[in-house]
Structures are given as C-alpha cells and as structure tokens.
Motif scaffolding. Structure first.
Motif, PDB file in Angstrom:
ATOM      1  N   GLY A  80      40.881  38.359  35.186  1.00  0.00           N
ATOM      2  CA  GLY A  80      40.700  37.216  36.072  1.00  0.00           C
ATOM      3  C   GLY A  80      41.988  36.720  36.698  1.00  0.00           C
ATOM      4  N   VAL A 104      34.521  38.629  33.633  1.00  0.00           N
ATOM      5  CA  VAL A 104      35.785  38.196  34.217  1.00  0.00           C
ATOM      6  C   VAL A 104      36.571  37.539  33.094  1.00  0.00           C
ATOM      7  N   THR A 156      39.984  33.734  31.751  1.00  0.00           N
ATOM      8  CA  THR A 156      39.693  32.550  32.576  1.00  0.00           C
ATOM      9  C   THR A 156      40.478  31.324  32.131  1.00  0.00           C
ATOM     10  N   LYS A 208      38.347  31.083  40.309  1.00  0.00           N
ATOM     11  CA  LYS A 208      37.078  31.679  39.867  1.00  0.00           C
ATOM     12  C   LYS A 208      36.127  31.864  41.046  1.00  0.00           C
ATOM     13  N   ASP A 215      34.417  35.295  42.363  1.00  0.00           N
ATOM     14  CA  ASP A 215      32.968  35.419  42.479  1.00  0.00           C
ATOM     15  C   ASP A 215      32.579  36.006  43.839  1.00  0.00           C
ATOM     16  N   TYR A 259      32.109  34.784  32.526  1.00  0.00           N
ATOM     17  CA  TYR A 259      33.507  34.399  32.570  1.00  0.00           C
ATOM     18  C   TYR A 259      33.978  34.131  31.145  1.00  0.00           C
TER      19      TYR A 259
END
Length: 327
Positions: free
Chosen positions: A129, A161, A164, A172, A176, A190
C-alpha cells in the motif's frame, strides 16, 4: 480422494506475501490440515524459506531458486509439486517471486502428471500500500514490470492492500481507483502486517484431502481456459536481465547505519534487500523495501548474507562498494 487445492500468493517484492504465508500455515495447524509449500526466489539464496522454517522446522517446503517460476523454472514446477504430493498434503501454497505472472501457475497445473491431483483454488495478490502507486513512475523505463503488477491485480481472486498503517485515507482512495481499473470483481481487503480473517482466504479447509470447496470445480474451469503466456526477462543469471539479484557475504560484524547508507547508493534501481546479518548482539533478519529497512532478531545459525534485488544493478560496482564496507 479429491483433488488438492493450490493457493497462489502473488504480489510485488516486499508486499508481505511471506508474512501472510506464515499466517496461512498457522491456520492450517489450527484446522489440523497438512500444508505443503513451494517457494520461488529469483536469487540463489532462499531467505523466505528460512523465515518459514524458523516458525516450523517440520514444514514441508520445495524451493525453486535463481529464476522465475513462469520462465526459467517453469519446467521444474511439475517435479517440485510431485515431490510435495508424496507427503500427502491437504493444501499446497505457492509463493511466487514478486515479478512472476500468477496465471502461468494455472498452466503448470495442467501437466499430465498433475492434472488429476491438483487444481488452482485461489490467486491471492498482496499489494504494498505504501509504494504501489509509485511503481509506474519508478519503473517508467521498465514497462514489463508495470504490466506484471497490473496482471497480478487483474487475475487475483482476492486482493490485499497491505501496510495501510503507513498510508492516509486519501492514499487508500487512489489505490482503490487503480485496482478498479484492472479488477472490479474480486474482494479487496486493506491490511497491516498481513492481518486478515484467514477464513476469508481459506474457506472451509478440512483435513484428509477434502480441500476447499468454496469455488466448486474452479480448477477444471481454469484449466480449460486459453491462458496466454507473457514473456519477460528477469533471470538473474543472464546479462540482459532487467531484474537481477546479488548475494553479498559478511566478513565481520556491521553497523545497521552502514548497511542503510550502502543501500541508499543504489536508489532508485534497488527494489528490495533481505538477508541474515551479524550485529554485535547476534543475528538479525534484515528486510529492506523501498524507503524502509526492518530488523528483527533471528535464531538463524547458517551463514550471514545480504541479497539485493534491483533493476539493472551493476554487479561489479555493488560488490566493490560492499568490499569497502567489509574492509
């Protein structure tokens, strides 16, 4: 006995695949299911396999080193999986090197000696991420890596992901959008430190070869597809490889700041570094991903080494600088 499910862990270098694999293996132990693992490294040294064996020295592992499972090592996959089958596993996990295209594994499972015994249950792609949005710009001159990352997203049954805890909500949202351009059908989770409800990944895993039935006959459907082969050059043993690995040995104890300074010399070509290093107070596992370096105490008793993975790293220059550090 039914076919044994195969889970493929895909994702770019340093995304958290090995951490997730450790959690999956722990879940298998809790479910009293017997797992087997096939690990692929593009270098000659298997650090990830060592990490897994630290947690469970009895874990059944086959290793394919110094090449990508979908290129130079593809013809060895069947042999490795046959060895794993002799141990009677209930499930097999394949952790791909970060630059492999996961759909090639589905093709490997259609080999005559495997097709009646295994099927591809899920491809789980883990994304870093913190850095996934930068890959396109960093690798602008290496289009194949961009395509590989996108392909890993596109073919995934589940997307994670990871890291985070290191990114903002705005970041984020941008990730996405990137994911939805490639894959609108698969669930996205996430996570931090690859923490996820394992049942969402494994489904109803049972002992004695019952396998995972969450996607009935999925293996047969995938094996009937016309799966394209995407050529890409990253074999560390060839001079034209864009991604190469260099294994460096230690002649003495080192200070972490010296290693970090050494790694910074090879930006932005450096993708990843990992290995077991000797510090004054013992052995440590070092993992370097993009901007960050992580150290954790290790019980590793083998030789000390550091593997650097990068795009067009100049081997002679790297080794020369390393010798100065160890002098």
């Amino acid at each position: 006995m039914g076919k044994i499910p195969v889970f493929v862990l895909s994702g770019f270098l340093g995304s958290g695949k090995t951490t997730l694999l450790k959690k999956l293996l722990q879940a298998c132990e809790e479910k009293e299911a017997t797992p087997a693992v096939l690990m692929n490294e593009i270098g000659k040294t298997d650090t990830d396999g060592e990490i897994i064996l630290e947690s469970n020295k009895q874990q059944v592992i086959e290793k394919l080193l110094d090449g990508c499972i979908c290129c130079s090592k593809k013809n060895e996959v069947a042999g490795s999986l046959k060895k794993l089958l002799k141990n009677g596993p209930d499930v097999i996990f394949i952790e791909l090197t970060g630059v492999a295209n996961p759909e090639e594994v589905a093709d490997s499972l259609t080999e005559p000696e495997l097709i009646d015994h295994l099927y591809l249950e899920k491809v789980i792609t883990v994304l870093d991420g913190e850095n996934v949005l930068e890959y396109t710009s960093i690798f602008e001159s290496v289009k194949e890596l961009v395509r590989t990352t996108r392909r890993q997203i596109e073919v995934a049954d589940i997307l994670m992901v990871n890291k985070t805890d290191l990114i903002s909500d705005d970041h984020k949202g941008k990730i996405d959008k990137v994911i939805k351009k490639q894959n609108t059908k698969s669930p996205v989770y996430y996570t931090s430190y690859s923490e996820v409800d394992i049942d969402l990944l494994l489904g109803d895993l049972k002992k004695s070869g019952a396998g995972v039935s969450t996607l009935k006959n999925r293996g047969e459907r995938l094996q009937q597809k016309d799966i394209p082969h995407h050529k890409h050059e990253h074999e560390s043993t060839r001079s034209y490889a864009r991604i190469n690995t260099i294994t460096l040995d230690f002649s003495q104890h080192v200070k972490p700041r010296k290693i970090e300074k050494f790694l910074k010399k090879w930006k932005p070509n450096l993708l990843r570094a990992k290995g077991y290093i000797p510090l004054k107070d013992g052995c440590y596992l070092l993992q370097h991903v993009m901007k960050r370096t992580y150290l954790e105490p290790s019980e590793h008793e083998g030789r000390y080494y550091l593997v650097v993975i990068g795009v067009n790293l100049k081997t002679d220059e790297v080794k020369s600088e390393w010798e100065k550090l160890n002098a």
